[in-house]
Design an enzyme around this catalytic site. Structure first.
Site: not given
Length: 684
Positions: A67, A179
């Protein structure tokens, strides 16, 4: 009027469309063009193939859904082929025999994702794939697909009860990403999870606990979720909100590489009564994974990274403020800052000449006054970074009861009290090594004390009195009596070793730090190198030639190289890169210049065996040259935007340019070996 998504002329049954996915995509795109639905066949093919380069579109069960958004179509379109023989689209269980090519207009909305979601849900139903595999009619195949995406003819929609029941059955997930620095991985992981959830037909709400703060998920969103995903390298704030939810946990980098698998694991956990769950409890635990599933190595890394993530803002603010103070007042401001702060005001500015400040900006009294104030604020921030490191390491282990004892251990490690004997000899200062040891010690003891069984009347006293008191006494005595002198001895040896670095040894250290910065681009090795440098800046003397400042320069410059080198490579040899990589390259210039190494991750994820070695070589060259030229930088972040904090600016720029050129050259050379050129991006 918009055409139907698919028509019989867009269906191929038992078709031999070639031996690989590139052939299949071209053949399906040709059908779209033959039906009059493609405005630019080449653009449709190029964009679909570029999407394949990002990640495979093969799905379990012999399915493939290539796609793209493309300028090659004006309306959404689906072409379908039942392949004979099947063709490999990268599915984990083998080749695909059912392939759907989906094209959506480049300037439109997320129509193709909506179609993907509906198709994915339909493909999860065995009868849908069975119908497509058994039918002998292109008309029936087209009608089956239209039914699946909700675009069946009006007469087939009369019984509305079945379609209306679907939203109520739609599963939902919640996720947290975080993080250590909260700059890039946090948000990239969130985007990857959202895209994977869309492909799976699942709702997901992601809370990004990044450097800009977090917007907590609504309680009702968490309550209705079937499972939770924690993709974090640090502690999850207010974890207790998710208590009882089936849990899938990992480091923050995993969803960037394999988000589809994490979504699948979360859905499986939701259906498994024995799956790991977010633990319940009265406190807001900061642990990022359940203790049942987290290894000691992962737990240790998470605890340390939590402390580092909270410490970095103190170092960054302090370093930048001191650099600004030197810019305004000159390096001699360190001799007079106290007198200026106490004796002068905005209406009574100091005299730069009288104070002997020969390097004050424009000999300005205002610059001297502001420089002195900035120096005081910056040094105060530096004084707090070691207590913050210890405090939040303890917080990661014992939650809020560990914060106060942890900060106290950090203050002892920095000798914040300034304890001296009658001869002026200071008590042992154990620095960041002592902060790590003290934080762990305080966290472990606080966690142990918090588990004591006490009468109900005493429970309210535990977190505010008993835990901090007992922990501070026990951990403090161990720090002073047992650990103080040995750790101080280690710190002195480390400091002496850094001061002795010169010539070949300094260049070698710079090269090693460069290799670490580029190897995982924001991962554990990168953060170890950065933390080593940042804590060194915080502990450095005020001299401009401190070895710690040279280490910080090597680390910052090496971290800037990967995104810039890859951006340069996309310009020099564009045919070696996909359209998506060209877009990432445009962003790489600014990300690299800002010292955000994570800008290189999309390139490394797509071609790790070529990209990672190349950027490691470039960063090693820059790190070594930075040390050779004795470049120093007092600011621990900022890239080219903190040149005012750099000593030997020319060496700084030469080292950066050399590493970028070497890294780009290596990438181009490695990508040119045994690999066909990628189609150039289509013109929009």
């Amino acid at each position: 009027m918009m055409s139907a998504l698919i028509a019989p002329e867009l269906v191929a049954l038992d078709a031999d469309l070639g031996t690989d996915k590139h052939d299949v995509i071209r053949a399906l795109a040709q059908r779209v063009a033959d039906s009059g639905r493609a405005t630019d066949l080449d653009a449709l093919v190029a964009d679909a193939l570029a999407r394949e380069e990002v990640s495979a579109t093969g799905l379990p069960g012999g399915l493939a859904i290539p796609h793209c958004r493309t300028s090659g179509v004006d309306e959404p379109v689906v072409a379908f082929a039942r392949l004979s023989p099947p063709v490999d689209f990268g599915g984990k269980d083998g080749p695909a025999d059912l392939a759907f090519l989906i094209g959506a207009p480049a300037g439109g909305d997320a129509t193709h994702l909506t179609i993907l979601t509906k198709l994915a849900r339909a493909l999860a139903r065995p009868e849908f794939g069975q119908t497509l595999r058994e039918t002998d009619s292109a008309e029936e195949a087209a009608r089956t697909i239209l039914d699946a995406v909700g675009e069946a003819p009006a007469q087939s929609q009369a019984p509305a009860t079945a379609p209306e029941a679907t939203p109520a059955q739609k599963r939902s997930l919640v996720a947290v990403t975080a993080c250590p620095t909260g700059i890039a991985h946090t948000y990239m992981a969130a985007e990857a999870l959202q895209a994977a959830a869309a492909r799976a037909g699942v709702e997901i709400a992601v809370e990004t606990q990044g450097s800009a703060g977090a917007t907590p998920l609504p309680a009702e969103t968490i309550a209705k979720a079937d499972a939770a995903i924690f993709a974090v390298d640090v502690g999850v704030r207010d974890r207790a909100r998710f208590a009882g939810k089936p849990l899938v946990s990992s480091g923050v980098k995993r969803p960037i590489d394999d988000a589809d698998a994490m979504i699948a694991e979360a859905l499986a956990a939701a259906a498994d009564p024995n799956a790991a769950r977010v633990e319940s409890g009265g406190s807001d635990s900061t642990e990022s994974t359940s203790t049942a599933s987290e290894s000691w190595g992962a737990r240790t890394r998470r605890v340390l990274m939590t402390g580092v993530s909270y410490m970095i803002p103190f170092v960054a603010a302090g370093g930048l403020l001191i650099a600004l103070s030197f810019l305004l007042g000159g390096y001699d401001i360190t001799d007079v800052y106290g007198a200026v702060m106490v004796d002068n005001t905005l209406t009574n500015l100091p005299d730069a000449q009288a104070l002997g400040l020969e390097h004050a900006l424009f000999d300005s009294g205002l610059a001297v006054y502001l420089g002195a104030l900035f120096f005081v604020i910056g040094k105060t921030a530096f004084m707090l970074f070691i207590p913050a490191l210890a405090g939040y390491i303890a917080y990661a282990i014992a939650d809020r009861p560990g914060i106060a004892p942890g900060f106290i251990m950090g203050a002892l490690a920095a000798n914040l009290f300034g304890v001296v004997n009658a001869d002026g000899v200071a008590a042992p200062a154990t620095g960041f090594l002592g902060a790590i040891a003290g934080g762990v010690l305080a966290g472990v003891i606080a966690h142990w004390v918090s588990r004591w069984r006490v009468p109900s009347w005493a429970r309210g006293l535990m977190p505010v009195l008993v835990i901090p008191l007992v922990t501070s006494i026990l951990a403090g005595l161990v720090m002073i009596i047992v650990l103080g002198k040995p750790i101080n001895w280690l710190m002195e040896r480390l400091t002496d070793g850094l001061a002795a670095l010169d010539g070949t040894s300094a260049v070698a250290l710079g090269a090693v730090l460069g290799l670490m910065m580029a190897f995982d681009m924001g991962g554990p090795l990168n953060k170890v190198a950065y933390s080593f440098a940042a804590t060194g800046v915080g502990a450095a003397s005020l001299a401009t030639d401190s070895p710690e400042l040279r280490i910080m320069a090597a680390v910052m410059l090496a971290g800037m190289v990967p995104p810039i080198a890859l951006a340069l490579a996309t310009v020099v040899r564009p045919q070696l890169f996909t359209p998506a990589e060209h877009e990432n390259g445009k962003a790489g210039w600014l990300l690299g210049a800002s010292f955000i190494t994570e800008g290189a991750i999309p390139f490394a994820a797509g071609d790790p065996m070529r990209v990672i070695p190349a950027i490691m070589v470039g960063s090693a060259v820059t790190g070594g040259l930075s040390q050779l030229f004795e470049v120093g930088v007092r600011a621990p972040h900022g890239g080219i935007f903190v040149l005012f904090a750099v000593t030997n600016v020319l060496g700084y720029l030469i080292a950066l340019a050399a590493g970028v050129i070497v890294g780009a050259g290596m990438v181009i050379a490695l990508k040119s070996i045994g690999r066909a050129p990628v189609p150039a991006p289509a013109a929009s």
